[in-house]
Design an enzyme around this catalytic site. Sequence first.
Site, PDB file in Angstrom:
ATOM      1  N   LYS A 264      43.324  31.457  86.418  1.00 59.82           N
ATOM      2  CA  LYS A 264      43.440  32.968  86.329  1.00 59.82           C
ATOM      3  C   LYS A 264      42.048  33.685  86.614  1.00 59.82           C
ATOM      4  CE  LYS A 264      47.280  33.064  83.034  1.00 59.82           C
ATOM      5  NZ  LYS A 264      48.267  33.681  83.404  1.00 59.82           N
ATOM      6  N   ASP A 275      49.627  32.731  74.166  1.00 58.01           N
ATOM      7  CA  ASP A 275      50.531  32.039  74.852  1.00 58.01           C
ATOM      8  C   ASP A 275      51.360  30.994  74.143  1.00 58.01           C
ATOM      9  OD1 ASP A 275      51.846  32.533  77.357  1.00 58.01           O
ATOM     10  OD2 ASP A 275      50.735  30.738  78.386  1.00 58.01           O
ATOM     11  N   ARG A 338      57.388  27.374  82.187  1.00 61.14           N
ATOM     12  CA  ARG A 338      58.655  26.845  82.436  1.00 61.14           C
ATOM     13  C   ARG A 338      58.743  25.177  82.593  1.00 61.14           C
ATOM     14  NH1 ARG A 338      58.680  30.643  87.590  1.00 61.14           N
ATOM     15  NH2 ARG A 338      57.493  31.930  86.104  1.00 61.14           N
TER      16      ARG A 338
END
Length: 493
Positions: A264, A275, A338
């Site tokens: 990032k 997170d 995910r």
Amino acid sequence: MTSPKMVTSAKFTSFNKNTVYVIPISKKSDKLVIAETPIETSSLATVDLASVGVSVELEALVRLPAPNGATYALVGVGSKKLAIDDFRNLGASIARKLSSFKDVVVGLPTNDAKETAAIFEGAALGLYVHNKYKGLSKGTEIKLQSVTVISSHKPAPAALNEITVLAESVNLTRNLVNTPGRDMFPDSLAKAVQAAAKGTGVTTQIWNEERLAKEGLGGILGVGQGSSRGPRLVKLEYKPKVSKTHLALVGKGITFDTGGLSLKPSISMLGMHYDMTGAASVAAATIAIAKLQLPIRVTAWLCIAENMPSGTAQRPNDVIKARNGMTIEVLNTDAEGRLVLADGLSLASEAKPDYIVDVATLTGAVQIALGNRHAGLMGDQEAVDAVKLAAEDAGELVWQLPLAKELRSLIDSEIADIANVKMGNTAGGTIIGGLFLQEFVGNRAKGESDNIKWAHLDIAATANNDGAAYGVVPKGATGSHVRTLVALAKRIG
Ligand code: BES
Ligand code: ZN
Ligand code: ZN
């Protein structure tokens, strides 16, 4: 942080030092007036309210001297009938803004015990500050010990107990989430959850890397392999003697998300210790459900890893295998949530629960779509509807997004069963996250039907409040949607 003592008193007695008396202010034919209140206000009779900055706006608050060295807090209550959420938010902002007093006595007129309880709930939720890391500079000190609401509508002891349990679980979430990544890593999160669950009737199992490998959890292992602090899975179980419904909760627990090798930019990396909010939230909700002894079986799966770039990190184009046997091409290592949830959803599905709800700070796109106060909600309509109603009960905001079928082919992979992203695509990022997760629920990857009702909550934008505190929401970690999960358990249990 412990909640203030909640007291209801049928009548006002006299003014005490160190106590602040909350007086509602409303508008009558365009004039500011003191609304109906059980507190003695004759010493305010000559005050021109407007000239001292009093306003009817909800949550506006002005202090004035009261008799005997006490203090009045004049609080705007608007000009419409107050809804239950208004009482909750007023309770919160009153407690927060008056936290330097020892005792607060609230003179808001309540029409029933639910409204009285909402003031207490708000106060317990609003009175939170994150002080732990202040060193020489002192943070805000909370002195408030008791909140008294003067009302003849007294909540039952069970209702007051429920408020305490809910506030404790929301504050547990906030404390876990506010802890920086230096101190909150996979094993410390797993142990903190285990400690919080102790004695509540929730059993815990912590799976280390060896066990993760044995169980075939390629998603959690793949994301965690770049960190010197290995990944974990925590399984929480609450099994009451009688229950008709089995609810499985799955939480994203990335203790820090650097993006991995798909690193990032510096500015986007700030705040990425949040997170793990999904994992903290489902753990806290499970603990609250057990403390309230709700008649519903709950199994929570916390998928925990630190997403770091290193010589051992997974690479773009690597292929990993999830618990359900599906292979995933990792095109972007920053779409790691995910990957860990793929394993969690597969595991959760194996017991064939009635409902699965997963909670995750999954996509930056949800903030672009919905702003900072609504969580993105997707899934099977029956589960989505139940979550919507639960969110309403809790006074929290959710907004349904469609699982738009036409976007699914974007994450077809040339070499594996599915890819984790479509590189360069900006359309429907939150929805694509939902479509990916759906593949790991029940037998859906095989194109078969199942009887699981699944919902996905993307809390990337609501987990953290960058701005000033408002209503029941403090600065920093919000603990959003923990109460929605408990309300859901009450509804479907
Ligand atoms: N943890 C982030 C999502 C996030 C972003 C949470 C901002 C809170 C605030 C997630 O792992 C992520 O990086 N998602 C990517 C997905 C993309 C690569 C498809 C994102 O949102 O950019
Ligand atoms: Zn990421
Ligand atoms: Zn992430």
